[in-house]
Design a protein around this motif. Structure first.
Motif, PDB file in Angstrom:
ATOM      1  N   VAL A 138      56.834  68.925  46.759  1.00  0.00           N
ATOM      2  CA  VAL A 138      56.464  70.194  47.154  1.00  0.00           C
ATOM      3  C   VAL A 138      55.474  71.123  46.069  1.00  0.00           C
ATOM      4  O   VAL A 138      54.940  71.760  46.230  1.00  0.00           O
ATOM      5  CB  VAL A 138      57.968  71.098  47.209  1.00  0.00           C
ATOM      6  CG1 VAL A 138      57.573  72.496  47.126  1.00  0.00           C
ATOM      7  CG2 VAL A 138      58.364  70.744  48.823  1.00  0.00           C
ATOM      8  N   PRO A 139      55.857  70.703  44.729  1.00  0.00           N
ATOM      9  CA  PRO A 139      55.412  71.448  43.657  1.00  0.00           C
ATOM     10  C   PRO A 139      53.720  71.240  43.539  1.00  0.00           C
ATOM     11  O   PRO A 139      53.209  72.066  43.397  1.00  0.00           O
ATOM     12  CB  PRO A 139      55.927  71.044  42.276  1.00  0.00           C
ATOM     13  CG  PRO A 139      57.453  70.622  42.875  1.00  0.00           C
ATOM     14  CD  PRO A 139      57.207  70.124  44.060  1.00  0.00           C
ATOM     15  N   PHE A 140      53.470  69.920  43.817  1.00  0.00           N
ATOM     16  CA  PHE A 140      52.167  69.518  43.791  1.00  0.00           C
ATOM     17  C   PHE A 140      51.342  70.205  45.352  1.00  0.00           C
ATOM     18  O   PHE A 140      50.270  70.419  44.958  1.00  0.00           O
ATOM     19  CB  PHE A 140      51.925  67.983  43.935  1.00  0.00           C
ATOM     20  CG  PHE A 140      52.549  67.130  42.716  1.00  0.00           C
ATOM     21  CD1 PHE A 140      52.095  66.879  41.664  1.00  0.00           C
ATOM     22  CD2 PHE A 140      53.943  66.536  42.698  1.00  0.00           C
ATOM     23  CE1 PHE A 140      52.426  66.348  40.582  1.00  0.00           C
ATOM     24  CE2 PHE A 140      54.383  66.055  41.675  1.00  0.00           C
ATOM     25  CZ  PHE A 140      53.826  66.154  40.605  1.00  0.00           C
ATOM     26  N   LEU A 141      51.973  70.158  46.232  1.00  0.00           N
ATOM     27  CA  LEU A 141      51.739  70.725  47.335  1.00  0.00           C
ATOM     28  C   LEU A 141      51.417  72.273  47.149  1.00  0.00           C
ATOM     29  O   LEU A 141      50.327  72.769  47.556  1.00  0.00           O
ATOM     30  CB  LEU A 141      52.310  70.358  48.580  1.00  0.00           C
ATOM     31  CG  LEU A 141      52.546  69.064  49.166  1.00  0.00           C
ATOM     32  CD1 LEU A 141      53.529  69.128  50.370  1.00  0.00           C
ATOM     33  CD2 LEU A 141      51.107  68.294  49.565  1.00  0.00           C
ATOM     34  N   SER A 142      52.264  72.890  46.605  1.00  0.00           N
ATOM     35  CA  SER A 142      52.016  74.296  46.348  1.00  0.00           C
ATOM     36  C   SER A 142      51.027  74.868  45.353  1.00  0.00           C
ATOM     37  O   SER A 142      50.267  75.653  45.692  1.00  0.00           O
ATOM     38  CB  SER A 142      53.517  74.741  45.502  1.00  0.00           C
ATOM     39  OG  SER A 142      53.397  76.068  45.506  1.00  0.00           O
ATOM     40  N   LEU A 143      50.511  73.878  44.391  1.00  0.00           N
ATOM     41  CA  LEU A 143      49.656  74.012  43.351  1.00  0.00           C
ATOM     42  C   LEU A 143      48.193  73.817  44.333  1.00  0.00           C
ATOM     43  O   LEU A 143      47.378  74.661  44.075  1.00  0.00           O
ATOM     44  CB  LEU A 143      49.650  73.055  42.218  1.00  0.00           C
ATOM     45  CG  LEU A 143      48.285  73.056  41.416  1.00  0.00           C
ATOM     46  CD1 LEU A 143      48.183  74.256  40.810  1.00  0.00           C
ATOM     47  CD2 LEU A 143      48.564  71.873  40.387  1.00  0.00           C
ATOM     48  N   ALA A 144      48.247  72.838  44.921  1.00  0.00           N
ATOM     49  CA  ALA A 144      46.880  72.531  45.874  1.00  0.00           C
ATOM     50  C   ALA A 144      46.870  73.661  46.876  1.00  0.00           C
ATOM     51  O   ALA A 144      45.593  74.134  47.043  1.00  0.00           O
ATOM     52  CB  ALA A 144      47.174  71.444  46.577  1.00  0.00           C
ATOM     53  N   SER A 145      47.904  74.244  47.380  1.00  0.00           N
ATOM     54  CA  SER A 145      47.770  75.099  48.422  1.00  0.00           C
ATOM     55  C   SER A 145      47.257  76.591  47.810  1.00  0.00           C
ATOM     56  O   SER A 145      46.220  77.089  48.107  1.00  0.00           O
ATOM     57  CB  SER A 145      49.093  75.555  48.827  1.00  0.00           C
ATOM     58  OG  SER A 145      48.968  76.726  49.891  1.00  0.00           O
ATOM     59  N   SER A 146      47.666  76.741  46.534  1.00  0.00           N
ATOM     60  CA  SER A 146      47.080  77.830  45.745  1.00  0.00           C
ATOM     61  C   SER A 146      45.594  77.746  45.483  1.00  0.00           C
ATOM     62  O   SER A 146      45.007  78.847  45.483  1.00  0.00           O
ATOM     63  CB  SER A 146      48.130  78.120  44.474  1.00  0.00           C
ATOM     64  OG  SER A 146      49.311  78.444  44.879  1.00  0.00           O
ATOM     65  N   VAL A 160      42.361  80.058  46.903  1.00  0.00           N
ATOM     66  CA  VAL A 160      41.383  80.619  45.814  1.00  0.00           C
ATOM     67  C   VAL A 160      39.953  80.312  45.972  1.00  0.00           C
ATOM     68  O   VAL A 160      39.011  81.060  46.320  1.00  0.00           O
ATOM     69  CB  VAL A 160      41.571  80.362  44.402  1.00  0.00           C
ATOM     70  CG1 VAL A 160      40.367  80.612  43.555  1.00  0.00           C
ATOM     71  CG2 VAL A 160      43.030  80.875  43.896  1.00  0.00           C
ATOM     72  N   VAL A 161      39.765  79.080  46.505  1.00  0.00           N
ATOM     73  CA  VAL A 161      38.450  78.495  46.842  1.00  0.00           C
ATOM     74  C   VAL A 161      38.037  78.863  48.135  1.00  0.00           C
ATOM     75  O   VAL A 161      36.950  79.419  48.438  1.00  0.00           O
ATOM     76  CB  VAL A 161      38.527  76.923  47.043  1.00  0.00           C
ATOM     77  CG1 VAL A 161      37.036  76.304  47.661  1.00  0.00           C
ATOM     78  CG2 VAL A 161      38.587  76.373  45.578  1.00  0.00           C
ATOM     79  N   LEU A 162      39.025  79.097  49.120  1.00  0.00           N
ATOM     80  CA  LEU A 162      38.702  79.470  50.413  1.00  0.00           C
ATOM     81  C   LEU A 162      38.561  81.168  50.370  1.00  0.00           C
ATOM     82  O   LEU A 162      37.175  81.513  51.141  1.00  0.00           O
ATOM     83  CB  LEU A 162      40.189  79.594  51.362  1.00  0.00           C
ATOM     84  CG  LEU A 162      39.899  79.611  52.827  1.00  0.00           C
ATOM     85  CD1 LEU A 162      38.916  78.844  53.551  1.00  0.00           C
ATOM     86  CD2 LEU A 162      41.282  79.796  53.267  1.00  0.00           C
ATOM     87  N   SER A 163      38.958  81.937  49.643  1.00  0.00           N
ATOM     88  CA  SER A 163      38.646  83.331  49.435  1.00  0.00           C
ATOM     89  C   SER A 163      37.250  83.437  48.651  1.00  0.00           C
ATOM     90  O   SER A 163      36.550  84.386  49.113  1.00  0.00           O
ATOM     91  CB  SER A 163      39.543  83.965  48.640  1.00  0.00           C
ATOM     92  OG  SER A 163      39.461  85.363  48.454  1.00  0.00           O
ATOM     93  N   LEU A 212      47.191  75.212  53.760  1.00  0.00           N
ATOM     94  CA  LEU A 212      47.178  73.789  53.252  1.00  0.00           C
ATOM     95  C   LEU A 212      47.154  73.561  52.034  1.00  0.00           C
ATOM     96  O   LEU A 212      46.714  74.463  51.269  1.00  0.00           O
ATOM     97  CB  LEU A 212      46.031  73.194  54.113  1.00  0.00           C
ATOM     98  CG  LEU A 212      45.742  73.047  55.486  1.00  0.00           C
ATOM     99  CD1 LEU A 212      44.251  72.760  55.887  1.00  0.00           C
ATOM    100  CD2 LEU A 212      46.525  72.161  56.126  1.00  0.00           C
ATOM    101  N   PRO A 213      47.644  72.458  51.593  1.00  0.00           N
ATOM    102  CA  PRO A 213      48.540  71.460  52.270  1.00  0.00           C
ATOM    103  C   PRO A 213      50.106  71.747  52.381  1.00  0.00           C
ATOM    104  O   PRO A 213      50.730  70.727  53.043  1.00  0.00           O
ATOM    105  CB  PRO A 213      48.130  70.089  51.680  1.00  0.00           C
ATOM    106  CG  PRO A 213      48.189  70.654  50.178  1.00  0.00           C
ATOM    107  CD  PRO A 213      47.354  71.708  50.069  1.00  0.00           C
ATOM    108  N   LEU A 214      50.359  72.621  51.754  1.00  0.00           N
ATOM    109  CA  LEU A 214      51.877  73.089  51.725  1.00  0.00           C
ATOM    110  C   LEU A 214      52.316  73.650  52.930  1.00  0.00           C
ATOM    111  O   LEU A 214      53.639  73.140  53.393  1.00  0.00           O
ATOM    112  CB  LEU A 214      52.173  74.202  50.460  1.00  0.00           C
ATOM    113  CG  LEU A 214      53.687  74.727  50.509  1.00  0.00           C
ATOM    114  CD1 LEU A 214      54.468  73.576  50.085  1.00  0.00           C
ATOM    115  CD2 LEU A 214      53.860  75.893  49.500  1.00  0.00           C
TER     116      LEU A 214
END
Length: 434
Positions: free
Chosen positions: A28-36, A40-43, A240-242
């Motif tokens: 979950v922590p890795f997915l949470s970081l990737a999701s954040s 940012v990239v999406l925005s 994604l991906p969280l």
């Protein structure tokens, strides 16, 4: 990788994070970081389009986008086929633009494939974000394009495949030409032609349908249809991906029409809750759809249609690698088998030899338990992904379930109203087009 994909899906739709296994909680922590980072990239990417730094291309024909905010199981492909048939009925030759179709042997699909290696938005391909987006959202399947081609073969509909859909569209325009109907009375003219029994006399393309197009911002569209899986609408509401979201829910503001898929399998109160979420963001016409089973065909003899009663009082093993396997299994349970078992894989998973071995072992267990051979049931997408490998399950019978998307009458909304709405919305947008 299959275990990781399954874990990501379970995390995205878990109602209680505390009940997750140790492995799930560890990632979950890795997915949470990737999701954040993905957010940012999406925005940032969105702001570049808004500022004009990234240009948006407009095709010379009307564009209807069918997309979604979450990963698979939303009914995009059946809706694309429905719209294509509607346009054909109006006398318009449509071009379906889809992303991937690896392994296709048809000339129309292959025509646009090499354009997949054309220019790709650099900001959207940052390593970690692309990897998370790729495996979590189920891209690179190819089964949708093959299924559309098989269903629409011989008609006026064309299927173009390629990641660079602008280049793919231009290839088809060069080959077939196009009808520039912006600002014209195209719908009125072709509808009258249809009334007197005429047929489409030209191969010229009159409209484009953007399959899985909601996040394809480089191409302008005249109508945005968002598909929503009524069984699993938003998951944990994380990106994604969280979570399952490709974009925040506020992206619904860009939609013109919302469609709740698998609505017949959802409780009425849940459907009302989903509608409320949508209407709080934007007031949209909302339609309900379902997949209605039509018939089976056998993988070793695809030209023979079998009645749905073929599984009555049978032992069935449902095998699927689709976005909404629960809906598939629930529909099979309603057909009267005495027992239904299931083998679920992640969306777009390509069956391997080891998968066949696992299926055979499960089938033997079922045969020992019930005393006669079970029947394997797969979806059309699973068949089209690799028509040959399923034959390796012989002597067990493997049937393919064929279904048709239907509009469920709801608050005065039905199939005819959706077709009329498509026509009216296009006319309004085209009359104001530059």
């Amino acid at each position: 990788m299959e275990k990781l994909k399954r874990a990501v899906t379970e995390i995205a739709y878990a109602r209680d994070q505390a009940k997750l296994s140790g492995f799930h909680r560890s990632i979950v922590p890795f997915l949470s970081l990737a999701s954040s980072l993905y957010g940012v990239v999406l925005s940032f990417r969105r702001s570049l389009y808004r500022s004009g730094f990234f240009s948006r291309h407009r095709l010379p024909v009307p564009v209807i986008s069918v997309g979604n905010l979450t990963w698979g199981g939303n009914g995009k492909t059946p809706m694309v086929e429905f719209i294509a048939r509607c346009l054909s009925d109006y006398g318009i030759s449509p071009l379906i633009l889809t992303r991937f179709g690896l392994g296709s042997s048809t000339s129309e699909v292959n025509l646009g494939w090499f354009s997949a290696f054309g220019r790709v938005d650099q900001v959207s391909t940052i390593g970690l974000i692309l990897a998370a987006f790729y495996f979590a959202s189920g891209y690179a399947g190819g089964d949708e394009a093959k299924m559309l081609q098989r269903h629409l073969l011989g008609g006026p509909v064309k299927v173009g495949v390629g990641a660079n859909r602008i280049a793919t569209a231009n290839l088809f325009f060069e080959k077939y030409g196009y009808v520039d109907c912006r600002g014209s009375k195209l719908f009125e003219r072709t509808y009258l032609d249809q009334k007197v029994g005429s047929h489409i006399s030209s191969e010229k393309i009159g409209a484009a349908i953007l399959d899985d197009g909601m996040q394809h911002w480089s191409l302008c569209r005249d109508l945005e249809i968002v598909m929503i899986n009524g069984l699993m609408p938003w998951g944990n509401c994380k990106l994604l991906p969280l979570g399952p979201l490709r974009e925040p829910l506020m992206a619904l503001k860009r939609a013109d029409v919302a469609v709740l898929h698998h609505a017949d399998l959802v409780l009425e109160q849940k459907l009302k809750d989903i509608e409320l979420v949508i209407q709080e963001i934007k007031s949209l016409p909302i339609f309900y759809t379902r997949m209605a089973p039509s018939y089976f065909f056998e993988v070793r003899n695809i030209n023979t249609k079998m009645h749905l009663g073929a599984v009555h009082n049978a032992v069935v093993l449902c095998v699927s690698a689709i976005g909404s396997s629960d809906a598939f299994v629930q529909r099979m349970e309603k057909m009267g088998p005495i027992y239904v078992d299931r083998f679920d894989f992640s969306d777009h998973h390509s069956f391997q030899t080891k998968d066949m071995h696992m299926m055979r072992e499960r089938l033997r267990q079922l045969e020992d338990k019930f005393g006669y051979k079970p029947i394997v049931i797969v979806t059309e997408k699973d068949y089209d992904r690799d028509p040959q490998i399923l034959k390796h399950l012989h002597p067990f019978q493997v049937l393919v379930l064929c279904s048709e998307m239907q509009i469920i009458p709801h608050k005065g909304c039905n199939k005819d109203h959706l077709k009329l709405l498509l026509r009216e919305l296009l006319e309004v947008k085209l009359s104001g087009a530059d």
